[in-house]
Design an enzyme around this catalytic site. Structure first.
Site, PDB file in Angstrom:
ATOM      1  N   PHE A 173       2.818   3.388   7.816  1.00  0.00           N
ATOM      2  CA  PHE A 173       1.979   2.425   6.747  1.00  0.00           C
ATOM      3  C   PHE A 173       3.128   1.232   7.122  1.00  0.00           C
TER       4      PHE A 173
ATOM      5  N   ILE B 245       0.045  -1.917  -0.055  1.00  0.00           N
ATOM      6  CA  ILE B 245      -0.047   0.089  -0.296  1.00  0.00           C
ATOM      7  C   ILE B 245       0.730   1.384   0.104  1.00  0.00           C
TER       8      ILE B 245
ATOM      9  N   ALA C  11       4.923  -1.780   8.869  1.00  0.00           N
ATOM     10  CA  ALA C  11       4.646  -2.874   9.869  1.00  0.00           C
ATOM     11  C   ALA C  11       4.787  -4.256   9.391  1.00  0.00           C
ATOM     12  N   GLU C  12       4.580  -5.061   9.855  1.00  0.00           N
ATOM     13  CA  GLU C  12       4.534  -5.971  10.180  1.00  0.00           C
ATOM     14  C   GLU C  12       3.259  -7.025   9.573  1.00  0.00           C
TER      15      GLU C  12
ATOM     16  N   VAL D 209      -7.578 -22.930   0.474  1.00  0.00           N
ATOM     17  CA  VAL D 209      -9.104 -22.182   0.679  1.00  0.00           C
ATOM     18  C   VAL D 209      -8.925 -22.965   2.118  1.00  0.00           C
TER      19      VAL D 209
ATOM     20  N   THR E  24      -6.176  -1.132  10.623  1.00  0.00           N
ATOM     21  CA  THR E  24      -6.791  -1.921   9.826  1.00  0.00           C
ATOM     22  C   THR E  24      -8.640  -2.793  10.020  1.00  0.00           C
TER      23      THR E  24
ATOM     24  N   LEU F  17      12.792  -1.879   4.272  1.00  0.00           N
ATOM     25  CA  LEU F  17      13.001  -3.532   3.160  1.00  0.00           C
ATOM     26  C   LEU F  17      12.769  -4.773   4.210  1.00  0.00           C
TER      27      LEU F  17
ATOM     28  N   GLU G 157      -9.175  -5.121  11.675  1.00  0.00           N
ATOM     29  CA  GLU G 157      -8.669  -6.604  12.387  1.00  0.00           C
ATOM     30  C   GLU G 157      -9.199  -6.192  13.371  1.00  0.00           C
TER      31      GLU G 157
ATOM     32  N   SER H  44      -1.393  -6.408  17.672  1.00  0.00           N
ATOM     33  CA  SER H  44      -0.687  -5.373  17.787  1.00  0.00           C
ATOM     34  C   SER H  44      -1.164  -4.233  17.188  1.00  0.00           C
ATOM     35  N   LYS H  45      -1.543  -4.357  16.121  1.00  0.00           N
ATOM     36  CA  LYS H  45      -2.124  -3.014  15.061  1.00  0.00           C
ATOM     37  C   LYS H  45      -3.076  -2.226  16.252  1.00  0.00           C
TER      38      LYS H  45
ATOM     39  N   TYR I 283      -1.091 -10.204  15.139  1.00  0.00           N
ATOM     40  CA  TYR I 283      -0.739  -9.326  13.868  1.00  0.00           C
ATOM     41  C   TYR I 283      -2.013  -8.114  14.657  1.00  0.00           C
TER      42      TYR I 283
HETATM   43  P1  NAD Z   1       2.767  -4.346   3.158  1.00  0.00           P
HETATM   44  O1  NAD Z   1       4.315  -5.742   3.905  1.00  0.00           O
HETATM   45  O2  NAD Z   1       3.496  -4.983   1.988  1.00  0.00           O
HETATM   46  O3  NAD Z   1       4.180  -3.439   3.818  1.00  0.00           O
HETATM   47  C1  NAD Z   1       4.738  -3.075   4.706  1.00  0.00           C
HETATM   48  C2  NAD Z   1       6.219  -2.209   4.587  1.00  0.00           C
HETATM   49  O4  NAD Z   1       7.079  -1.801   5.677  1.00  0.00           O
HETATM   50  C3  NAD Z   1       7.335  -3.245   3.858  1.00  0.00           C
HETATM   51  O5  NAD Z   1       7.523  -2.291   3.098  1.00  0.00           O
HETATM   52  C4  NAD Z   1       8.768  -3.135   4.875  1.00  0.00           C
HETATM   53  O6  NAD Z   1       9.697  -3.570   4.256  1.00  0.00           O
HETATM   54  C5  NAD Z   1       7.932  -2.328   5.588  1.00  0.00           C
HETATM   55  N1  NAD Z   1       8.781  -2.455   7.111  1.00  0.00           N
HETATM   56  C6  NAD Z   1       8.252  -3.641   8.009  1.00  0.00           C
HETATM   57  N2  NAD Z   1       8.923  -3.106   9.421  1.00  0.00           N
HETATM   58  C7  NAD Z   1       9.805  -2.819   9.024  1.00  0.00           C
HETATM   59  C8  NAD Z   1      10.697  -0.781  10.541  1.00  0.00           C
HETATM   60  N3  NAD Z   1      10.820  -1.638  10.957  1.00  0.00           N
HETATM   61  N4  NAD Z   1      10.762  -0.035   9.652  1.00  0.00           N
HETATM   62  C9  NAD Z   1      10.167   0.882   8.068  1.00  0.00           C
HETATM   63  N5  NAD Z   1       9.909  -0.018   7.258  1.00  0.00           N
HETATM   64  C10 NAD Z   1       9.478  -1.385   7.926  1.00  0.00           C
HETATM   65  O7  NAD Z   1       2.213  -4.176   3.800  1.00  0.00           O
HETATM   66  P2  NAD Z   1       0.303  -3.262   3.476  1.00  0.00           P
HETATM   67  O8  NAD Z   1      -0.019  -4.655   3.001  1.00  0.00           O
HETATM   68  O9  NAD Z   1       1.611  -2.522   2.501  1.00  0.00           O
HETATM   69  O10 NAD Z   1       0.366  -2.833   4.461  1.00  0.00           O
HETATM   70  C11 NAD Z   1       0.104  -1.596   4.667  1.00  0.00           C
HETATM   71  C12 NAD Z   1       0.112  -0.847   5.997  1.00  0.00           C
HETATM   72  O11 NAD Z   1      -1.374  -1.306   5.735  1.00  0.00           O
HETATM   73  C13 NAD Z   1       0.472  -2.051   7.134  1.00  0.00           C
HETATM   74  O12 NAD Z   1       0.308  -0.869   8.474  1.00  0.00           O
HETATM   75  C14 NAD Z   1      -0.958  -2.588   7.078  1.00  0.00           C
HETATM   76  O13 NAD Z   1      -0.759  -3.659   8.651  1.00  0.00           O
HETATM   77  C15 NAD Z   1      -1.885  -2.110   7.314  1.00  0.00           C
HETATM   78  N6  NAD Z   1      -3.603  -1.833   6.485  1.00  0.00           N
HETATM   79  C16 NAD Z   1      -2.791  -3.310   5.513  1.00  0.00           C
HETATM   80  C17 NAD Z   1      -4.135  -3.903   4.855  1.00  0.00           C
HETATM   81  C18 NAD Z   1      -3.913  -4.685   3.584  1.00  0.00           C
HETATM   82  O14 NAD Z   1      -5.686  -5.447   3.128  1.00  0.00           O
HETATM   83  N7  NAD Z   1      -2.987  -5.125   3.113  1.00  0.00           N
HETATM   84  C19 NAD Z   1      -5.459  -3.496   5.562  1.00  0.00           C
HETATM   85  C20 NAD Z   1      -5.651  -2.893   6.711  1.00  0.00           C
HETATM   86  C21 NAD Z   1      -4.864  -2.234   6.835  1.00  0.00           C
HETATM   87  O1  DAU Z   2      -8.697  -6.450   6.985  1.00  0.00           O
HETATM   88  C1  DAU Z   2      -7.418  -6.266   6.831  1.00  0.00           C
HETATM   89  C2  DAU Z   2      -6.493  -7.039   7.164  1.00  0.00           C
HETATM   90  O2  DAU Z   2      -6.318  -8.067   5.793  1.00  0.00           O
HETATM   91  C3  DAU Z   2      -4.807  -6.161   6.769  1.00  0.00           C
HETATM   92  O3  DAU Z   2      -4.745  -5.747   8.273  1.00  0.00           O
HETATM   93  C4  DAU Z   2      -3.435  -7.618   7.537  1.00  0.00           C
HETATM   94  O4  DAU Z   2      -2.403  -6.620   7.070  1.00  0.00           O
HETATM   95  C5  DAU Z   2      -3.780  -8.263   5.458  1.00  0.00           C
HETATM   96  O5  DAU Z   2      -3.343  -9.043   5.700  1.00  0.00           O
HETATM   97  C6  DAU Z   2      -5.285  -8.857   5.217  1.00  0.00           C
HETATM   98  O6  DAU Z   2      -6.245  -9.672   5.983  1.00  0.00           O
HETATM   99  P1  DAU Z   2      -6.163 -11.117   6.320  1.00  0.00           P
HETATM  100  O7  DAU Z   2      -5.793 -12.347   6.872  1.00  0.00           O
HETATM  101  O8  DAU Z   2      -7.862 -10.285   6.031  1.00  0.00           O
HETATM  102  O9  DAU Z   2      -5.612 -11.468   4.713  1.00  0.00           O
HETATM  103  P2  DAU Z   2      -5.306 -12.753   4.184  1.00  0.00           P
HETATM  104  O10 DAU Z   2      -5.093 -12.464   2.530  1.00  0.00           O
HETATM  105  O11 DAU Z   2      -4.322 -13.652   4.615  1.00  0.00           O
HETATM  106  O12 DAU Z   2      -6.698 -13.598   4.319  1.00  0.00           O
HETATM  107  C7  DAU Z   2      -7.819 -13.574   4.017  1.00  0.00           C
HETATM  108  C8  DAU Z   2      -8.585 -14.189   3.442  1.00  0.00           C
HETATM  109  O13 DAU Z   2      -8.465 -15.514   3.262  1.00  0.00           O
HETATM  110  C9  DAU Z   2      -8.178 -15.168   5.595  1.00  0.00           C
HETATM  111  O14 DAU Z   2      -9.984 -15.770   5.777  1.00  0.00           O
HETATM  112  C10 DAU Z   2      -8.007 -16.118   4.685  1.00  0.00           C
HETATM  113  C11 DAU Z   2      -8.164 -16.567   4.001  1.00  0.00           C
HETATM  114  N1  DAU Z   2      -7.366 -17.408   3.485  1.00  0.00           N
HETATM  115  C12 DAU Z   2      -5.782 -16.602   3.126  1.00  0.00           C
HETATM  116  C13 DAU Z   2      -4.313 -17.493   2.211  1.00  0.00           C
HETATM  117  C14 DAU Z   2      -2.929 -16.389   1.994  1.00  0.00           C
HETATM  118  C15 DAU Z   2      -7.180 -18.745   2.618  1.00  0.00           C
HETATM  119  O15 DAU Z   2      -8.393 -19.130   2.747  1.00  0.00           O
HETATM  120  N2  DAU Z   2      -6.093 -19.319   1.864  1.00  0.00           N
HETATM  121  C16 DAU Z   2      -4.694 -19.042   2.481  1.00  0.00           C
HETATM  122  O16 DAU Z   2      -3.998 -18.858   1.176  1.00  0.00           O
END
Ligand code: NAD
Ligand code: DAU
Length: 349
Positions: A83, A14, A85-86, A206, A127, A37, A129, A153-154, A150
């Site tokens: 942004f 993102i 995060a793990e 799934v 998030t 990175l 979550e 922590s958020k 996760y």
């Molecule tokens: P991502 O895992 O793709 O990217 C995370 C980035 O943070 C990476 O570039 C990584 O190198 C960097 N990073 C990790 N630890 C770090 C540290 N200690 N210092 C500096 N940089 C660090 O994550 P994403 O999916 O792009 O999510 C971005 C943000 O959005 C996160 O905070 C996540 O919790 C939140 N979020 C994600 C989703 C989703 O669906 N992906 C949904 C809701 C919220």
């Molecule tokens: O809701 C926001 C969150 O969405 C973010 O905060 C997280 O960073 C992001 O990773 C995501 O979390 P989810 O656990 O919802 O996403 P994920 O893509 O891991 O899984 C989506 C759904 O699909 C969940 O119900 C688990 C399921 N799943 C996931 C994987 C990877 C499967 O059934 N099979 C799979 O292999």
């Protein structure tokens, strides 16, 4: 001056879309992208954005307070958007420690930097979550009931940010978004993993019965929401960012099969036959859904991308960038995959 923003985690999924949005929608702003990175951060996500007077990349860790204070002192930013995060639930089940370190301690270091003064807006990216498993859509004042390390922590970072606002009066905002999808997402998350496996001839795993519901938000729409929050949000406020595109996982996986088949001219039945139920994720939330009326009413934001369109765009991107997927899944990916998909939660790391 409203012309300098530090984006942390800007090389991730993102964050990289947000950096690109800032460079195109706010071309006179200076953007400083600070990223550790990790496995999820990738400079290749931003090859089109070169170093210039308007863009600087800093390789570093948000937990490193000397580094963060130095960047804030040198750059005197107007805003910070966190942004970094793990971000993957399954990894947090394998090993919660890095999640607490980056997502909680890292947030604290950034919030303490904001306490030094000068920064006008700090946006914590959160998030849906944090609300946990829900039936009725929670609004922003609902109780947090995180289920995974996760999500906990958020939630902790959100509470810390809110406490700093109340105690120290610092200018924080929180954006809680639904499940994002789109180009450049690491193939550990549902949609890119299914696309990758479909193209690689592997099974489509799934979790459990596949009836878990997520709300799917196209990443570009999330980024426009975050920009609105950054520029116009009420200080101290939380904004839910949902798309209203709720779907059970199994429907999403079937839709991916059908679209991949269409785009690659293969028989959809051959892909659908590779869907397999695997043992469920421990603590798995059945349903995420949010009341996002606040951001719509206060900031006029609405998502622009219907799920079918966003999914097709995403699949086309992965088809055209299979080299990207190959690069990010070399190295540690296979060991991670084995640990998660054998459901052997103690074996990795
Ligand atoms: P991502 O895992 O793709 O990217 C995370 C980035 O943070 C990476 O570039 C990584 O190198 C960097 N990073 C990790 N630890 C770090 C540290 N200690 N210092 C500096 N940089 C660090 O994550 P994403 O999916 O792009 O999510 C971005 C943000 O959005 C996160 O905070 C996540 O919790 C939140 N979020 C994600 C989703 C989703 O669906 N992906 C949904 C809701 C919220
Ligand atoms: O809701 C926001 C969150 O969405 C973010 O905060 C997280 O960073 C992001 O990773 C995501 O979390 P989810 O656990 O919802 O996403 P994920 O893509 O891991 O899984 C989506 C759904 O699909 C969940 O119900 C688990 C399921 N799943 C996931 C994987 C990877 C499967 O059934 N099979 C799979 O292999």
């Amino acid at each position: 001056m409203q012309n300098s923003v530090v984006v942390t985690g800007g090389c991730g999924f993102i964050g990289s879309h947000f950096v690109r949005l800032l460079r195109t929608a706010r071309p006179d702003w200076r953007v400083v992208n600070l990223d550790k990175l990790t496995y999820a951060g990738n400079l290749a996500n931003l090859t089109d954005i070169g170093e210039s007077g308007h863009y600087r990349f800093v390789h570093g860790d948000i937990v490193d307070s000397d580094l963060i204070n130095g960047v804030v002192r040198d750059e005197q930013p107007w805003g910070i958007v966190n942004f970094a995060a793990e971000s993957h639930v399954d990894r947090s089940i394998l090993d919660p420690a890095p999640f607490l370190r980056t997502n909680v301690l890292g947030a604290q270091v950034l919030l303490d930097a904001v306490r030094q003064g000068g920064i006008k807006r700090f946006v914590q990216i959160s998030t849906d979550e944090v609300y946990g498993d829900v039936q009725t859509p929670p609004d922003e004042e609902a109780t947090l009931r995180p289920s995974s390390p996760y999500a906990a922590s958020k939630g902790a970072a959100d509470l810390l940010a809110l406490s700093y606002h109340r105690t120290y009066g610092i200018p924080i905002l929180i954006a809680r978004s639904a499940n994002n999808y789109g180009p450049h997402q690491f193939p550990e998350k549902l949609i890119p993993l299914m696309i990758r496996n479909a193209l690689a001839g592997e099974i489509l795993p799934v979790y459990g019965d596949g009836a878990q519901v997520r709300d799917w938000l196209f990443v570009g729409d999330n980024c426009t929401a975050i920009l609105q929050v950054l520029e116009h949000g009420r200080l101290g406020a939380v904004y839910n960012v949902g798309a209203g595109e709720h779907r059970p996982n199994i429907d999403v996986v079937r839709a991916i099969c059908r679209l991949v088949a269409e785009e690659t001219r293969v028989d959809p039945q051959a892909l659908l036959a590779r869907i397999q139920s695997v043992p469920d994720r421990p603590g798995h939330d059945r349903r995420y859904v949010m009341d996002s009326s606040r951001i719509r009413a206060e900031l006029g934001w609405t998502p622009a991308t219907p799920f079918q369109d966003g999914l097709r765009t995403t699949i086309r991107w992965y088809l055209e960038h299979q080299d990207w997927t190959e690069r990010v899944t070399s190295g540690d990916y296979r060991a991670y995959y084995e640990a998660v998909y054998r459901r052997n939660w103690g074996a990795h790391g």
